[in-house]
Design a protein around this motif. Structure first.
Motif, PDB file in Angstrom:
ATOM      1  N   ALA A 138       0.814  -1.213   0.000  1.00 44.60           N
ATOM      2  CA  ALA A 138       0.000   0.000   0.000  1.00 44.60           C
ATOM      3  C   ALA A 138       0.849   1.265   0.000  1.00 44.60           C
ATOM      4  CB  ALA A 138      -0.937   0.002   1.204  1.00 44.60           C
ATOM      5  N   ASP A 139       2.085   1.162   0.485  1.00 37.69           N
ATOM      6  CA  ASP A 139       2.969   2.329   0.516  1.00 37.69           C
ATOM      7  C   ASP A 139       3.399   2.766  -0.884  1.00 37.69           C
ATOM      8  OD1 ASP A 139       2.846   2.239   3.268  1.00 37.69           O
ATOM      9  OD2 ASP A 139       4.768   1.210   3.506  1.00 37.69           O
ATOM     10  N   TYR A 140       3.186   1.921  -1.876  1.00 34.02           N
ATOM     11  CA  TYR A 140       3.704   2.195  -3.214  1.00 34.02           C
ATOM     12  C   TYR A 140       2.611   2.352  -4.259  1.00 34.02           C
ATOM     13  CZ  TYR A 140       8.005   0.660  -0.970  1.00 34.02           C
ATOM     14  OH  TYR A 140       9.075   0.542  -0.115  1.00 34.02           O
ATOM     15  N   VAL A 141       1.362   2.505  -3.833  1.00 34.52           N
ATOM     16  CA  VAL A 141       0.249   2.587  -4.777  1.00 34.52           C
ATOM     17  C   VAL A 141       0.471   3.697  -5.807  1.00 34.52           C
ATOM     18  CG1 VAL A 141      -2.196   3.152  -5.005  1.00 34.52           C
ATOM     19  CG2 VAL A 141      -1.451   1.532  -3.254  1.00 34.52           C
ATOM     20  N   ALA A 142       0.987   4.828  -5.362  1.00 36.50           N
ATOM     21  CA  ALA A 142       1.199   5.952  -6.284  1.00 36.50           C
ATOM     22  C   ALA A 142       2.227   5.636  -7.362  1.00 36.50           C
ATOM     23  CB  ALA A 142       1.623   7.196  -5.505  1.00 36.50           C
ATOM     24  N   ARG A 143       3.014   4.578  -7.158  1.00 34.97           N
ATOM     25  CA  ARG A 143       4.067   4.235  -8.112  1.00 34.97           C
ATOM     26  C   ARG A 143       3.787   2.927  -8.862  1.00 34.97           C
ATOM     27  NH1 ARG A 143       9.533   4.273  -4.895  1.00 34.97           N
ATOM     28  NH2 ARG A 143      10.300   3.818  -6.989  1.00 34.97           N
ATOM     29  N   PHE A 144       2.556   2.436  -8.779  1.00 35.50           N
ATOM     30  CA  PHE A 144       2.214   1.192  -9.460  1.00 35.50           C
ATOM     31  C   PHE A 144       2.479   1.272 -10.962  1.00 35.50           C
ATOM     32  CE2 PHE A 144      -0.845  -1.484  -6.652  1.00 35.50           C
ATOM     33  CZ  PHE A 144       0.105  -1.496  -5.644  1.00 35.50           C
ATOM     34  N   GLY A 145       2.227   2.416 -11.552  1.00 36.94           N
ATOM     35  CA  GLY A 145       2.463   2.568 -12.990  1.00 36.94           C
ATOM     36  C   GLY A 145       3.917   2.321 -13.352  1.00 36.94           C
ATOM     37  N   GLU A 146       4.806   2.841 -12.527  1.00 35.19           N
ATOM     38  CA  GLU A 146       6.242   2.638 -12.721  1.00 35.19           C
ATOM     39  C   GLU A 146       6.611   1.161 -12.634  1.00 35.19           C
ATOM     40  OE1 GLU A 146      10.110   3.133  -9.813  1.00 35.19           O
ATOM     41  OE2 GLU A 146       8.511   4.622  -9.671  1.00 35.19           O
ATOM     42  N   GLY A 147       6.126   0.506 -11.592  1.00 38.78           N
ATOM     43  CA  GLY A 147       6.430  -0.905 -11.413  1.00 38.78           C
ATOM     44  C   GLY A 147       5.834  -1.767 -12.511  1.00 38.78           C
ATOM     45  N   ALA A 148       4.589  -1.478 -12.891  1.00 31.80           N
ATOM     46  CA  ALA A 148       3.919  -2.270 -13.924  1.00 31.80           C
ATOM     47  C   ALA A 148       4.629  -2.138 -15.267  1.00 31.80           C
ATOM     48  CB  ALA A 148       2.461  -1.851 -14.043  1.00 31.80           C
ATOM     49  N   ALA A 149       5.141  -0.959 -15.560  1.00 31.91           N
ATOM     50  CA  ALA A 149       5.852  -0.755 -16.828  1.00 31.91           C
ATOM     51  C   ALA A 149       7.096  -1.632 -16.902  1.00 31.91           C
ATOM     52  CB  ALA A 149       6.218   0.716 -16.991  1.00 31.91           C
ATOM     53  N   LYS A 150       7.862  -1.686 -15.827  1.00 30.58           N
ATOM     54  CA  LYS A 150       9.069  -2.509 -15.821  1.00 30.58           C
ATOM     55  C   LYS A 150       8.720  -3.998 -15.855  1.00 30.58           C
ATOM     56  CE  LYS A 150      12.714  -1.772 -15.740  1.00 30.58           C
ATOM     57  NZ  LYS A 150      13.676  -1.608 -16.866  1.00 30.58           N
ATOM     58  N   MET A 151       7.715  -4.380 -15.086  1.00 32.17           N
ATOM     59  CA  MET A 151       7.321  -5.786 -15.071  1.00 32.17           C
ATOM     60  C   MET A 151       6.822  -6.220 -16.444  1.00 32.17           C
ATOM     61  SD  MET A 151       7.825  -6.944 -11.948  1.00 32.17           S
ATOM     62  CE  MET A 151       6.670  -7.930 -11.035  1.00 32.17           C
ATOM     63  N   GLY A 152       6.070  -5.345 -17.099  1.00 32.12           N
ATOM     64  CA  GLY A 152       5.590  -5.661 -18.436  1.00 32.12           C
ATOM     65  C   GLY A 152       6.733  -5.813 -19.426  1.00 32.12           C
ATOM     66  N   GLU A 153       7.731  -4.960 -19.288  1.00 36.35           N
ATOM     67  CA  GLU A 153       8.909  -5.035 -20.164  1.00 36.35           C
ATOM     68  C   GLU A 153       9.637  -6.362 -19.986  1.00 36.35           C
ATOM     69  OE1 GLU A 153      13.301  -2.908 -20.264  1.00 36.35           O
ATOM     70  OE2 GLU A 153      11.556  -1.705 -19.646  1.00 36.35           O
ATOM     71  N   TRP A 154       9.863  -6.753 -18.723  1.00 39.77           N
ATOM     72  CA  TRP A 154      10.575  -8.008 -18.462  1.00 39.77           C
ATOM     73  C   TRP A 154       9.746  -9.217 -18.886  1.00 39.77           C
ATOM     74  CZ3 TRP A 154      11.911  -5.605 -13.145  1.00 39.77           C
ATOM     75  CH2 TRP A 154      13.105  -4.858 -13.250  1.00 39.77           C
ATOM     76  N   ALA A 155       8.425  -9.143 -18.681  1.00 40.21           N
ATOM     77  CA  ALA A 155       7.569 -10.258 -19.090  1.00 40.21           C
ATOM     78  C   ALA A 155       7.593 -10.420 -20.604  1.00 40.21           C
ATOM     79  CB  ALA A 155       6.145 -10.033 -18.589  1.00 40.21           C
ATOM     80  N   ALA A 156       7.557  -9.306 -21.334  1.00 48.83           N
ATOM     81  CA  ALA A 156       7.594  -9.362 -22.796  1.00 48.83           C
ATOM     82  C   ALA A 156       8.905  -9.955 -23.305  1.00 48.83           C
ATOM     83  CB  ALA A 156       7.390  -7.966 -23.366  1.00 48.83           C
ATOM     84  N   GLN A 157       9.970  -9.774 -22.534  1.00 49.01           N
ATOM     85  CA  GLN A 157      11.283 -10.327 -22.896  1.00 49.01           C
ATOM     86  C   GLN A 157      11.427 -11.788 -22.466  1.00 49.01           C
ATOM     87  OE1 GLN A 157      13.880  -7.642 -20.816  1.00 49.01           O
ATOM     88  NE2 GLN A 157      13.663  -5.981 -22.315  1.00 49.01           N
TER      89      GLN A 157
END
Length: 337
Positions: free
Chosen positions: A281-300
């Motif tokens: 919950a401390d990082y909700v404001a940064r979910f977009g940042e985390g999701a972008a990186k996770m999506g990049e690694w998943a695509a790779q």
């Protein structure tokens, strides 16, 4: 549908939950007021943290009231709306409950999601939801792994642990996972790319200490802890100087009538190590940042995610209990609709 099936908490579980602690009821579909919208829930996330919410105890969230539906993260479709920014047919994700319909309001935690940009809409409850973000921010920001270090992950075959191990490999670490059973241990190495796996079953604390030392002969720099009890105690006995312990969960203790606790915290003093609790919950404001990186690694192809989906709200109890029996094979999700 005109009915709303709801999975209610009827009494506080004493130790391991039993079916009699819950009740599935059918009520009329709720109506909405100005500023609200009605969600038809399609999927609910089942997580160990839900067990803590069932107790009448001080925590980071209030207890689930008796007679209320069991709180859960859900994804669904807006069916009716009297709220700006939410329209019928729109997919949304938020913290609601195990029920067919939930009422939400603009300005809350519920957010629109786009199922077209992910392989499956359920990924919003795994890789791109609280699970993935717990792994991402918990490991990278709380534990701060460095290339060449050894990372020990308990509950490693679980939804969070399996992602943590893969993220640690991306960071250039040696990764050792602890899981229950030969099948799960094999999956850690063969599917998730862990360097080694330890089966905790049949091992006492001394045997676990020895098993960790064998797989991490140079000691452990980071522990990502999901289990607690003797598993955590064994990990603490293998710490390196200035090691970091990220405390994510204590699933082995959630159904214990009395707290178990860790007995080897003195090792933090000896090794000048640190232990820090983490909450996504401390990082909700940064979910977009985390999701972008996770999506990049998943695509790779550098991150793979498994989901275990059980069908039917009538099976909510059995699906939830998989979390404690370890019979789920991936992120535990209940398909409601």
């Amino acid at each position: 549908m005109t009915d709303n099936r709801r999975f209610l908490l009827r009494r506080r579980p004493q130790g391991e939950p039993v079916a009699q602690d819950f009740e599935l009821v059918t009520e009329p579909k709720p109506s909405i007021a100005d500023g609200q919208f009605l969600i038809r829930n399609h999927y609910a996330s089942l997580d160990p943290a839900m067990r803590g919410w069932m107790d009448d105890a001080d925590s980071y969230m209030p207890p689930i009231p008796l007679g209320a539906p069991v709180r859960a993260s859900t994804i669904g479709v807006v069916e009716e709306s009297r709220a700006e920014g939410f329209v019928p047919g729109q997919w949304v994700m938020g913290l609601h409950a195990i029920e067919d319909y939930s009422v939400s309001a603009a300005g809350g935690f519920t957010q629109p999601i786009d199922p077209a940009i992910v392989p499956s809409v359920t990924n919003y409850l795994s890789l791109f939801g609280a699970v993935g973000m717990t792994a991402y921010f918990g490991l990278l920001e709380v534990c701060e792994p460095k290339a060449g270090e050894t990372v020990l992950v308990s509950g490693a075959a679980g939804a969070v642990g399996s992602i943590v191990g893969q993220l640690a490999k991306i960071q250039g670490c040696r990764v050792v996972g602890i899981a229950g059973g030969a099948e799960k241990c094999a999956r850690l190495v063969d599917r998730y790319g862990f360097d080694a796996a330890i089966d905790y079953r049949g091992k006492d604390e001394a045997a676990l200490v020895a098993a960790i030392a064998k797989e991490a002969p140079n000691g452990v720099d980071v522990i990502f802890e999901n289990v607690g009890g003797i598993v955590l105690d064994a990990g603490l006995m293998n710490l390196n100087m200035h090691a970091r312990v990220g405390l994510c969960g204590l699933i082995s203790e959630y159904n214990s009538p009395e707290p178990v606790g860790a007995r080897n915290l003195w090792r933090l003093i000896v090794k000048r190590a640190s232990i820090r609790g983490l909450l996504v919950a401390d990082y909700v404001a940064r979910f977009g940042e985390g999701a972008a990186k996770m999506g990049e690694w998943a695509a790779q192809g550098r991150i793979v995610v498994d989901e275990h989906i059980d069908d039917g709200i009538e099976h909510a109890f059995d699906a939830f209990m998989r979390l404690f029996s370890g019979t789920n094979q991936g992120k535990m999700i209940l398909r409601i609709a």
